[in-house]
Design an enzyme around this catalytic site. Structure first.
Site, mmCIF file in Angstrom:
data_model
loop_
_atom_site.group_PDB
_atom_site.id
_atom_site.type_symbol
_atom_site.label_atom_id
_atom_site.label_comp_id
_atom_site.label_asym_id
_atom_site.label_seq_id
_atom_site.Cartn_x
_atom_site.Cartn_y
_atom_site.Cartn_z
ATOM 1 N N HIS A 308 31.907 30.912 45.901
ATOM 2 C CA HIS A 308 31.806 30.625 47.344
ATOM 3 C C HIS A 308 31.512 31.921 48.069
ATOM 4 O O HIS A 308 32.004 32.986 47.662
ATOM 5 C CB HIS A 308 33.127 30.025 47.850
ATOM 6 C CG HIS A 308 33.007 29.356 49.178
ATOM 7 N ND1 HIS A 308 33.067 30.057 50.359
ATOM 8 C CD2 HIS A 308 32.809 28.064 49.513
ATOM 9 C CE1 HIS A 308 32.924 29.209 51.361
ATOM 10 N NE2 HIS A 308 32.761 27.995 50.881
ATOM 11 N N ASP A 366 33.577 21.396 46.283
ATOM 12 C CA ASP A 366 32.605 20.435 45.757
ATOM 13 C C ASP A 366 32.812 20.114 44.289
ATOM 14 O O ASP A 366 32.211 19.176 43.772
ATOM 15 C CB ASP A 366 31.182 20.990 45.942
ATOM 16 C CG ASP A 366 30.781 20.974 47.388
ATOM 17 O OD1 ASP A 366 31.104 19.995 48.068
ATOM 18 O OD2 ASP A 366 30.159 21.953 47.843
#
Ligand code: ACO
Length: 431
Positions: A308, A366
């Site tokens: 991320h 996700d």
């Protein structure tokens, strides 16, 4: 923001100095206030806004190194466990959790705004049936600005609240209608007797030909997913909503712009990619092969759902999502789901691998959300649409906050020009 200290810029060329104030927020890094640079003929250069705070905000705080996410100061894990999406939407918009009466009134107002103008049906019918639901959502949400334009004075706080309620009410209806249109089913209208998430599931999955009972475990799981995705400070889509809204644009047009940004594969599309990757892996025995591919610099393959831009620790949303995944699969008697098994084992192996440890690559939100959606019967094409539905809560809160700021100005980034210098047009150059 409090002004804590100053930094000094020294120009090597002539020894000139410039002092810039350093401001400290309540949490997070200090920011250098560079606004006065322009008076000295200077601009800052920061493509991707890696080191630029575009606004002050009281809504969401992320500490990527520590893996923290707070909405209005409340840790995301606590909200996911104890709160509801409607309560969180109120919190984001108003700054405080509602009392019982405020919560009831808010939920009722959102519900009462769930219907769309009947003329909107004809907008849907202009699309091919196989149009991607996000393309339809962007267009229909933008089209709502034609229905609610004159009535929306964005510089009036009460008008902005009304627009927020309209958007929170109507986006689930638009999302579900986009799906129904896509699969060729008749539209299902919202039901005021149902709660927000139940209503969305009803509009998605019920048909006129038979009864549909909302499974409370799945409804609660979806509610949690919406909480986890409700806001994430100044990401690409939220910054798009702010920039669009900074000109005083219609709120429906602003949210449509945010949706368009969210639809990009680098933003809202990663959970689809995770499912494709897990399907490609196919069996736990093949995980080491894929881990090695992800580590191989000559191979473009990356472990989807890992890493991320901001979190250099476990994404706090991923841990909640993993637990939610367990709950949903348990409820649906899918504990032996091969994809979930591959995901758990992949996470276990990657978290022990030197490459992923050194690069601080952890599962992101996700990684598990696609498995949950798939188990719930939500098709891949609707994943980003549901993300948009959740993020509407953050978008309207951020838009409202921006326009509530007395010092608000139109957003207008500058640039470093690197094109041709002045040159003259030659009228007969083609002769
Ligand atoms: N698998 C393998 N290696 C990776 C991964 C990954 N998923 N992510 C990053 N790396 C490596 C990169 O190769 C790079 O290595 P290097 O330093 O040797 O060149 C290093 O880690 C840093 O990667 P960057 O791309 O510079 O990190 P950035 O912060 O720009 O990217 C991103 C973050 C885009 C999320 C990246 O980690 C990625 O592509 N992940 C997979 C896609 C994904 O899951 N996206 C969803 C994000 S969450 C969301 O949007 C809601």
């Amino acid at each position: 923001m409090t002004n804590t200290s100053r930094v000094k810029l020294v120009f090597e060329s002539d020894g000139r100095t410039l002092e810039l104030p350093v401001m400290q927020g309540t949490l997070g890094p200090a920011v250098v206030d560079v606004r006065s640079l322009v008076q000295h003929g200077l601009l800052t250069y920061d493509p991707g806004f890696m080191a630029t705070a575009s606004c002050t905000s009281c809504i969401t705080y992320i500490d990527g190194d520590a893996g923290l996410l707070y909405y209005r100061g409340y840790p995301i894990e606590q909200l996911a466990q104890h709160s509801s999406f409607m309560e969180v939407a109120y919190l984001l918009l108003e700054g405080e959790l509602p009392d019982a009466a405020q919560k009831l009134a808010f939920e009722q107002s959102v519900r009462q705004n769930a219907m769309l103008h009947d003329q909107i049906n004809t907008v849907f019918r202009g699309f091919q049936r196989n149009a991607h639901p996000m393309a339809v959502m962007v267009a229909v949400t933008g089209a709502l600005s034609a229905f609610y334009h004159e009535s929306t004075n964005v510089f009036d706080a009460e008008n902005r609240r009304l627009a927020a309620l309209q958007l929170l009410g109507k986006i689930p209806t638009i999302a579900a209608m986009s799906y129904k249109y896509n699969v060729g089913d008749p539209f299902v209208y919202p039901q005021n007797r149902l709660h927000y998430v139940e209503n969305f599931l009803h509009m998605m999955f019920s048909t006129p030909s038979g009864p549909y009972e909302v499974n409370p475990v799945l409804a609660r799981a979806l509610d949690k997913i919406l909480i986890l995705h409700a806001d994430h400070e100044q990401n690409a889509s939220t910054s798009t909503v702010r920039l669009t809204g900074s000109s005083g644009a219609n709120p429906f047009a602003c949210i449509a712009a945010g949706m368009a940004s969210l639809w990009g594969p680098l933003h809202g599309g990663a959970n689809e990619a995770v499912l494709k990757m897990l399907a490609e892996i196919g069996d736990v025995s093949r995980i080491p092969e894929f881990i090695n591919r992800a580590k191989d610099k000559s191979n473009a393959f990356r472990l989807m759902g890992f890493g991320h831009r901001v979190y250099k620790n476990m994404d706090p949303r991923a841990a909640v999502m993993r637990q939610t995944c367990h709950e949903v699969l348990n409820e649906l008697d899918l504990n032996d789901d091969p994809m979930f098994k591959i995901a758990l084992e992949l996470e276990r192996i990657a978290l022990q691998d030197e490459y992923f440890i050194a690069k601080k690559l952890y599962p992101n939100v996700d990684f598990y959300s696609g498995i949950v959606f798939r188990a719930m019967g939500i098709p891949e094409s609707m994943f980003t649409a549901i993300f948009a539905l959740a993020r509407t809560a953050g978008w309207v809160a951020q838009w409202h906050e921006m326009l509530s700021d007395g010092g608000h100005r139109i957003g207008r980034p500058r640039q470093q020009y690197v094109g041709p210098t002045r040159r003259d047009y030659v009228p007969d150059r083609n002769h």
